[in-house]
Design a protein around this motif. Sequence first.
Motif, mmCIF file in Angstrom:
data_model
loop_
_atom_site.group_PDB
_atom_site.id
_atom_site.type_symbol
_atom_site.label_atom_id
_atom_site.label_comp_id
_atom_site.label_asym_id
_atom_site.label_seq_id
_atom_site.Cartn_x
_atom_site.Cartn_y
_atom_site.Cartn_z
ATOM 1 N N ARG A 167 -46.043 39.970 23.264
ATOM 2 C CA ARG A 167 -45.188 40.414 22.156
ATOM 3 C C ARG A 167 -44.312 39.265 21.722
ATOM 4 N N GLY A 168 -44.163 39.119 20.425
ATOM 5 C CA GLY A 168 -43.299 38.072 19.902
ATOM 6 C C GLY A 168 -43.715 36.682 20.337
ATOM 7 N N GLY A 169 -45.005 36.487 20.572
ATOM 8 C CA GLY A 169 -45.489 35.178 20.967
ATOM 9 C C GLY A 169 -45.321 34.854 22.444
ATOM 10 N N LEU A 170 -44.852 35.806 23.245
ATOM 11 C CA LEU A 170 -44.668 35.591 24.680
ATOM 12 C C LEU A 170 -45.563 36.533 25.479
ATOM 13 N N ALA A 171 -46.135 36.033 26.573
ATOM 14 C CA ALA A 171 -46.929 36.865 27.468
ATOM 15 C C ALA A 171 -46.006 37.462 28.525
ATOM 16 N N TYR A 172 -46.110 38.759 28.706
ATOM 17 C CA TYR A 172 -45.330 39.451 29.727
ATOM 18 C C TYR A 172 -46.218 39.649 30.949
ATOM 19 N N VAL A 173 -45.734 39.199 32.103
ATOM 20 C CA VAL A 173 -46.485 39.281 33.349
ATOM 21 C C VAL A 173 -45.576 39.836 34.434
ATOM 22 N N ARG A 174 -46.188 40.270 35.531
ATOM 23 C CA ARG A 174 -45.405 40.713 36.685
ATOM 24 C C ARG A 174 -46.010 40.092 37.935
ATOM 25 N N PRO A 175 -45.219 39.974 38.996
ATOM 26 C CA PRO A 175 -45.759 39.393 40.220
ATOM 27 C C PRO A 175 -46.832 40.294 40.823
ATOM 28 N N VAL A 176 -47.774 39.699 41.519
ATOM 29 C CA VAL A 176 -48.814 40.461 42.199
ATOM 30 C C VAL A 176 -48.174 41.280 43.312
ATOM 31 N N GLY A 177 -48.495 42.558 43.363
ATOM 32 C CA GLY A 177 -47.975 43.414 44.425
ATOM 33 C C GLY A 177 -46.560 43.911 44.200
ATOM 34 N N GLY A 178 -45.878 43.369 43.201
ATOM 35 C CA GLY A 178 -44.511 43.812 42.940
ATOM 36 C C GLY A 178 -43.588 43.489 44.107
ATOM 37 N N THR A 184 -40.744 45.577 47.042
ATOM 38 C CA THR A 184 -40.182 46.828 47.545
ATOM 39 C C THR A 184 -38.774 46.582 48.056
ATOM 40 N N VAL A 185 -37.926 47.591 47.910
ATOM 41 C CA VAL A 185 -36.544 47.511 48.405
ATOM 42 C C VAL A 185 -36.167 48.847 49.032
ATOM 43 N N ASP A 186 -35.140 48.840 49.852
ATOM 44 C CA ASP A 186 -34.613 50.069 50.447
ATOM 45 C C ASP A 186 -33.946 50.879 49.336
ATOM 46 N N PRO A 187 -34.327 52.134 49.133
ATOM 47 C CA PRO A 187 -33.720 52.954 48.073
ATOM 48 C C PRO A 187 -32.197 53.053 48.186
ATOM 49 N N ALA A 188 -31.658 52.925 49.381
ATOM 50 C CA ALA A 188 -30.199 52.975 49.555
ATOM 51 C C ALA A 188 -29.515 51.765 48.934
ATOM 52 N N GLY A 189 -30.274 50.718 48.660
ATOM 53 C CA GLY A 189 -29.704 49.506 48.084
ATOM 54 C C GLY A 189 -29.805 49.436 46.571
#
Length: 83
Positions: free
Chosen positions: A35-46, A48-53
């Motif tokens: 979008r807008g000339g930029l590629a949006y990517v995410r890290p492999v596997g994403g 995880t964090v503790d929900p309490a945090g």
Amino acid sequence: MTRKKSPAGVPYRPQVGELVKDVTTDKHVVYMDTRGGLAYVRPVGGRTVDPAGIRPLPGGPTLVVHIVPAKPRGRLGADEGVA
């Protein structure tokens, strides 16, 4: 002696969810959109964090939509369809 610059090629357009290499970081990432000339990517596997945090942002919630590509749909055969 100066080398001639090759003409700018068409950038590679991966499919959503395709594993690609980010040459700026030398890491594998998952392509999400362009979008807008930029590629949006995410890290492999994403990540995880503790929900309490997890805490809400000070300005209130911000909605982030995750788009999942639809499965290809086949054409209806001659004997298939709505009854």
